[in-house]
Design a protein around this motif. Structure first.
Motif, PDB file in Angstrom:
ATOM      1  N   GLU A 100      55.606  41.409 -14.308  1.00 31.15           N
ATOM      2  CA  GLU A 100      55.978  41.487 -15.559  1.00 31.15           C
ATOM      3  C   GLU A 100      55.138  41.288 -16.679  1.00 31.15           C
ATOM      4  N   ASP A 107      65.406  34.720 -17.468  1.00 32.90           N
ATOM      5  CA  ASP A 107      65.774  35.615 -16.447  1.00 32.90           C
ATOM      6  C   ASP A 107      65.554  34.839 -15.027  1.00 32.90           C
ATOM      7  N   TYR A 152      60.656  35.702  -6.918  1.00 32.16           N
ATOM      8  CA  TYR A 152      61.011  35.793  -8.393  1.00 32.16           C
ATOM      9  C   TYR A 152      59.611  35.358  -9.017  1.00 32.16           C
ATOM     10  N   ILE A 198      61.431  36.338 -19.705  1.00 34.87           N
ATOM     11  CA  ILE A 198      61.156  36.279 -18.104  1.00 34.87           C
ATOM     12  C   ILE A 198      61.581  35.026 -17.581  1.00 34.87           C
ATOM     13  N   SER A 230      59.392  38.186 -25.310  1.00 40.93           N
ATOM     14  CA  SER A 230      59.616  38.813 -23.814  1.00 40.93           C
ATOM     15  C   SER A 230      59.126  37.765 -22.660  1.00 40.93           C
ATOM     16  N   GLU A 242      57.531  38.438  -9.030  1.00 44.28           N
ATOM     17  CA  GLU A 242      57.999  39.638  -9.767  1.00 44.28           C
ATOM     18  C   GLU A 242      57.607  39.253 -11.159  1.00 44.28           C
ATOM     19  N   ALA A 243      57.775  37.919 -11.649  1.00 43.19           N
ATOM     20  CA  ALA A 243      57.695  37.630 -13.067  1.00 43.19           C
ATOM     21  C   ALA A 243      55.737  37.560 -13.626  1.00 43.19           C
ATOM     22  N   LYS A 248      51.733  43.175 -17.282  1.00 45.55           N
ATOM     23  CA  LYS A 248      52.273  44.396 -17.861  1.00 45.55           C
ATOM     24  C   LYS A 248      52.366  44.023 -19.465  1.00 45.55           C
ATOM     25  N   LEU A 249      52.899  42.911 -19.675  1.00 48.17           N
ATOM     26  CA  LEU A 249      52.865  42.755 -21.223  1.00 48.17           C
ATOM     27  C   LEU A 249      51.566  42.658 -21.721  1.00 48.17           C
TER      28      LEU A 249
END
Length: 234
Positions: free
Chosen positions: A32, A98, A25, A95, A91, A28-29, A35-36
């Motif tokens: 993300e 989540d 996880y 993350i 955002s 994956e974070a 990308k931000l």
């Protein structure tokens, strides 16, 4: 040399990536997050700077998702030269939230192993990270009933384990630690004359990696599945 486990009375289990999925996880974070921040830097540079920030903050924030989220926010500010928008910060916080709401995915054979071993040994959970988050994951896991004692450590170094063994009133030779991290779950135990079994997970945080020199001459067993404990600890 064959290791003798006949003196073991208490078995300690790490939690994240030993009993359930965790590091996946974080990877994956990180993707993300990259990308931000893609308008400011390359993914590789973003990963490097985030890792540096996490290490710099360990002494203040400790381990876990909340510490990781704060480090993402700080990294975003620095990488963007403090130009990052409020929407991006929001955002990043999402993350983190989540991650905290992820389901607890048990690794193969975990409950079978704990159920069997709990009939013969005293089992404890010895993990590090954020107390509230680890308690939440343990509750979701349904594994609480197998553990005699739950210990959330601020870190996993020799003094932390020595203090734990004193609290449990057992000698190092009577304790076995099982975990996925050589740095946190294996080598500190070997160094205080306790026992340890390494169960590698496919993903390891860079901070938990150790050199060949650190492993050299250390006496511990490595298994590729938690289920193999049942044949080792007959």
């Amino acid at each position: 040399m064959e290791i003798d486990y006949s003196n073991i009375k208490v078995i300690g289990f790490d939690a994240d990536d030993t009993l359930w999925v965790n590091e996946t996880y974080f990877r994956e974070a990180e993707a993300e997050f990259a990308k931000l921040l893609s308008k400011y830097e390359t993914p590789n540079k973003i990963d490097q700077e985030l890792f540096k920030m996490e290490i710099d903050n360990l002494g203040l924030y400790g381990y876990g998702v909340k510490a990781f989220t704060l480090s993402m926010v700080e990294s975003a500010l620095e990488l963007s030269n403090y130009q990052v928008s409020a929407n991006v910060i929001e955002s990043i916080l999402s993350i983190g939230k989540d991650m905290l709401n992820k389901p607890v995915e048990l690794l193969d054979g975990v409950e079978e192993v704990l159920e069997n071993l709990s009939q013969k040994y005293r089992l404890i959970l010895a993990t590090k990270g954020d107390l509230l988050d680890q308690e939440r994951k343990l509750e979701k896991s349904g594994l609480t009933k197998y553990f005699h004692h739950i210990e959330v450590l601020s870190d996993k170094k020799e003094p932390n384990y020595s203090k734990l063994l004193n609290h449990l009133d057992i000698s190092p030779s009577e304790f076995l630690m099982v975990g996925n991290s050589l740095k946190s779950d294996v080598l500190p135990l070997v160094n205080i004359k306790a026992n340890a079994i390494h169960v590698p997970f496919h993903t390891t945080w860079a901070h938990e990696e150790v050199s060949e020199e650190e492993k050299n001459g250390k006496s511990y067993k490595t298994i590729n599945s938690l289920k193999k404990l049942l044949t080792i600890l007959k």
